[in-house]
Scaffold this motif. Structure first.
Motif, mmCIF file in Angstrom:
data_model
loop_
_atom_site.group_PDB
_atom_site.id
_atom_site.type_symbol
_atom_site.label_atom_id
_atom_site.label_comp_id
_atom_site.label_asym_id
_atom_site.label_seq_id
_atom_site.Cartn_x
_atom_site.Cartn_y
_atom_site.Cartn_z
ATOM 1 N N SER A 44 -5.906 5.425 -3.476
ATOM 2 C CA SER A 44 -6.896 5.834 -2.478
ATOM 3 C C SER A 44 -7.161 7.335 -2.511
ATOM 4 O O SER A 44 -8.205 7.788 -2.065
ATOM 5 C CB SER A 44 -6.452 5.426 -1.071
ATOM 6 O OG SER A 44 -5.255 6.099 -0.714
ATOM 7 N N GLN A 47 0.796 -1.213 0.000
ATOM 8 C CA GLN A 47 0.000 0.000 0.000
ATOM 9 C C GLN A 47 0.834 1.272 0.000
ATOM 10 O O GLN A 47 0.359 2.324 0.387
ATOM 11 C CB GLN A 47 -0.933 -0.002 1.200
ATOM 12 C CG GLN A 47 -0.205 0.008 2.528
ATOM 13 C CD GLN A 47 -1.171 -0.068 3.673
ATOM 14 O OE1 GLN A 47 -2.366 -0.010 3.509
ATOM 15 N NE2 GLN A 47 -0.655 -0.203 4.861
ATOM 16 N N ASN A 55 -12.372 2.073 -1.354
ATOM 17 C CA ASN A 55 -11.623 3.316 -1.188
ATOM 18 C C ASN A 55 -10.730 3.584 -2.407
ATOM 19 O O ASN A 55 -9.530 3.753 -2.278
ATOM 20 C CB ASN A 55 -10.789 3.231 0.092
ATOM 21 C CG ASN A 55 -10.169 4.543 0.473
ATOM 22 O OD1 ASN A 55 -10.688 5.607 0.176
ATOM 23 N ND2 ASN A 55 -9.027 4.479 1.120
ATOM 24 N N VAL A 56 -11.321 3.599 -3.600
ATOM 25 C CA VAL A 56 -10.583 3.853 -4.836
ATOM 26 C C VAL A 56 -11.071 5.192 -5.389
ATOM 27 O O VAL A 56 -12.240 5.333 -5.731
ATOM 28 C CB VAL A 56 -10.814 2.729 -5.871
ATOM 29 C CG1 VAL A 56 -10.133 3.058 -7.190
ATOM 30 C CG2 VAL A 56 -10.325 1.398 -5.323
ATOM 31 N N SER A 112 -2.483 5.662 -1.025
ATOM 32 C CA SER A 112 -2.096 4.257 -1.155
ATOM 33 C C SER A 112 -2.324 3.817 -2.585
ATOM 34 O O SER A 112 -3.273 4.252 -3.240
ATOM 35 C CB SER A 112 -2.916 3.393 -0.205
ATOM 36 O OG SER A 112 -2.634 3.744 1.127
ATOM 37 N N LEU A 115 -7.549 -0.224 0.304
ATOM 38 C CA LEU A 115 -8.173 0.178 -0.955
ATOM 39 C C LEU A 115 -9.567 -0.423 -1.149
ATOM 40 O O LEU A 115 -10.257 -0.075 -2.103
ATOM 41 C CB LEU A 115 -7.262 -0.173 -2.135
ATOM 42 C CG LEU A 115 -6.046 0.739 -2.240
ATOM 43 C CD1 LEU A 115 -4.959 0.113 -3.098
ATOM 44 C CD2 LEU A 115 -6.436 2.092 -2.779
#
Length: 128
Positions: A50, A32, A79-80, A57, A76
């Motif tokens: 992220s 990450q 969380n993209v 990340s 992730l």
């Protein structure tokens, strides 16, 4: 004699704990690591980030990921917020692990944001 064994045991235990800590830290960092420069992504890869603008990340892929929750501590998963596709193929982002619930298709050569309504749902990713 007992004190030497006890000291040796404590030393070995400390080494084992340190080794485990280093392994955990390096695994997390590798999976990450935030890119030092925005949009870092290896040739022929698909990268998700992220943060906005290719920051935060990062996960670089050439194969799909069945469950983002199981990679890099899950940072992730859902969380993209941006992607870079220089893989030569389109990539699909899915709502559920196992490549279920297609959210969107990212064409080759796309670099940019993902809407929050999609990025906060991404759980699996693969070339499609």
């Amino acid at each position: 004699m007992t004190s030497k064994r006890s000291k040796l045991s404590r030393t070995l235990a400390a080494v084992a704990i340190t080794a485990c800590s280093l392994f955990s830290a390096s695994s997390t960092v590798a999976a990450q690591a935030g890119a030092p420069a925005a949009w870092e992504c290896g040739e022929w890869s698909f990268c998700i980030y992220s943060g906005a603008g290719g920051t935060g990340s990062r996960l670089e892929m050439r194969d799909g990921v069945y469950d983002l929750g199981g990679v890099g501590g899950g940072v992730l998963d859902n969380n993209v917020h941006s992607v870079k596709n220089i893989s030569g193929d389109a990539w699909c982002l899915y709502d559920y692990m196992g490549y279920e619930g297609l959210l969107t298709r990212i064409q080759d050569s796309y670099t940019g944001p993902i809407s929050a309504s999609i990025g906060e749902k991404v759980t699996s990713v693969q070339a499609c």
